[in-house]
Design an enzyme around this catalytic site. Structure first.
Site, PDB file in Angstrom:
ATOM      1  N   LYS A  71      12.187  -9.484   0.475  1.00 35.09           N
ATOM      2  CA  LYS A  71      11.981  -8.424  -0.523  1.00 35.09           C
ATOM      3  C   LYS A  71      12.975  -8.614  -1.653  1.00 35.09           C
ATOM      4  O   LYS A  71      14.183  -8.646  -1.419  1.00 35.09           O
ATOM      5  CB  LYS A  71      12.226  -7.055   0.106  1.00 35.09           C
ATOM      6  CG  LYS A  71      11.141  -6.652   1.082  1.00 35.09           C
ATOM      7  CD  LYS A  71      10.129  -5.735   0.418  1.00 35.09           C
ATOM      8  CE  LYS A  71       8.967  -5.481   1.354  1.00 35.09           C
ATOM      9  NZ  LYS A  71       7.730  -5.191   0.656  1.00 35.09           N
TER      10      LYS A  71
ATOM     11  N   LYS B  98      -5.182  -6.643   2.883  1.00 38.89           N
ATOM     12  CA  LYS B  98      -4.965  -5.671   3.953  1.00 38.89           C
ATOM     13  C   LYS B  98      -6.358  -5.215   4.379  1.00 38.89           C
ATOM     14  O   LYS B  98      -6.941  -4.320   3.767  1.00 38.89           O
ATOM     15  CB  LYS B  98      -4.149  -4.491   3.433  1.00 38.89           C
ATOM     16  CG  LYS B  98      -2.718  -4.853   3.060  1.00 38.89           C
ATOM     17  CD  LYS B  98      -1.972  -3.617   2.559  1.00 38.89           C
ATOM     18  CE  LYS B  98      -0.489  -3.876   2.429  1.00 38.89           C
ATOM     19  NZ  LYS B  98      -0.153  -4.880   1.415  1.00 38.89           N
TER      20      LYS B  98
HETATM   21 MG    MG Z   1       3.602  -7.042  -0.796  1.00 35.92          MG
END
Ligand code: MG
Length: 353
Positions: free
Chosen positions: A156, A263
């Site tokens: 991240k 997703k």
């Molecule tokens: Mg992402």
């Protein structure tokens, strides 16, 4: 003959299957930080369909707040309106806006109507990407995960000072086992200038892709993302920009040359858009929507059925819930098809009673 088939099709589409559903509100083991704040409880629905033969199937509707999908309240209202039974025709007629519910019902339907027999190739396996925390703590985690056998790592970025993070990237790459790949996920945190700086830096480094360098709602985001994908050798991946199948379709129309982070839990009756992605030979990374074992099983089955280049799965999220009964497979560098098939949706269903 064709008239007979048409009749059979109509019959099959109109046969009602018994519908039942259970809502859930499950605490995460640790609150999840998102661009929309801290998220501590997962809300959604598990649905169950039972056919005339008594065979049943399960599915999960797990919307993520702020992702442009329906709310749990809308799902609950629609399920209540459908009542005690539902036909394939009714499922197919659900509005596109209810993508999570479509995913749940089409999954349950497929399972309730599946021919008997085990999964093909139970020994097939796919690699998983290891999640690294933001900032310097990524270094220690990378060493531990590398020793555990992971070779794809997701870091991240866009969380701390951009200069510090850029400087840290080389230390992180040095800490990874030889031959590893690093994914950077900015979650849309950068502006165009910052994004170009990072992509310049990534060019000669083992960076598999840079995910969502610019947010989908930033001014001129689509053109900026397309420009970055065209100008730098490191691929750019879209995640927040492609949460629904309508958005995936739009980027496919545009000829997006980078990666799509999918997703499945959010993308509706996923087979149509999955076929389109396959036809256009899109680069795809299957990813978790932080769903329970019911939705995870369906999403992972899609990943195993995917014919394209196998990329490490974005499912390195478990253990996820306070109550482990709702978790997907044990976190390891590889996931086998048989691990997916051994997830038991009925266990989740019973636990929600
Ligand atoms: Mg992402």
């Amino acid at each position: 003959m064709s008239a007979l088939w048409a009749l059979a099709g109509v019959y099959c589409c109109r046969v009602p299957y018994l519908l039942s559903f259970r809502s859930y509100s499950l605490a995460f083991r640790a609150p999840v930080r998102t661009a929309h704040g801290v998220w501590s409880r997962r809300e959604g629905y598990v649905v169950r369909l039972e056919g005339p033969s008594g065979k049943s199937g399960y599915g999960e509707a797990a919307p993520i707040p702020g992702f442009g999908v329906e709310t749990p309240k809308e799902i609950g209202a629609t399920l209540a309106r459908l009542g005690e039974s539902v036909s394939r025709e009714q499922i197919d007629a659900l509005p596109e806006r209810l993508g999570c519910l479509q995913f749940a019902l089409t999954t349950a339907w497929a399972e309730a109507t599946a021919a008997p027999g085990g999964a093909a190739d139970p020994g097939a396996y796919l690699p998983l990407a290891a999640l690294l925390p933001a900032g310097r703590p990524a270094l220690a985690t990378a060493v531990v995960k590398g020793e555990a056998g992971f070779r794809t790592f997701k870091w991240k970025v866009g969380v701390g000072d951009a200069g510090d993070e850029l400087a840290l990237m080389d230390d992180l790459i040095a800490a990874l086992p030889t031959g590893s790949k690093l994914r950077l996920d900015a979650n849309g945190a950068w502006n165009f200038r910052q994004a170009t700086k990072w992509l310049e830096r990534c060019a000669e480094r083992p960076v598999e892709f840079v995910e969502q360098p610019i947010g989908p709602s930033a001014k001129g985001a689509e053109d900026a993302l397309a420009g970055l994908a065209a100008d730098y050798p490191t691929p750019v991946a879209l995640d927040e920009s492609v949460s629904t199948s309508e958005e995936i379709g739009r980027w496919l129309d545009r000829g997006w040359p980078g990666v799509f982070v999918l997703k499945p839990a959010l993308m509706g009756a996923s087979s149509a858009i999955a076929r389109r992605l396959q036809r256009q030979k899109a680069a795809v990374v299957f990813s978790s929507a932080l769903e329970t074992a019911v939705g995870a099983r369906a999403a992972l089955r899609l990943a195993f059925a995917w014919g394209g280049e196998p990329r490490a799965l974005g499912f390195g999220v478990w253990p996820l819930f306070s109550d482990a009964i709702f978790d997907g497979p044990h976190l390891a560098p590889f996931i086998r098809r048989s691990d997916v098939e051994s997830l038991d949706p009925e266990r989740v269903w019973t636990a929600l009673a």
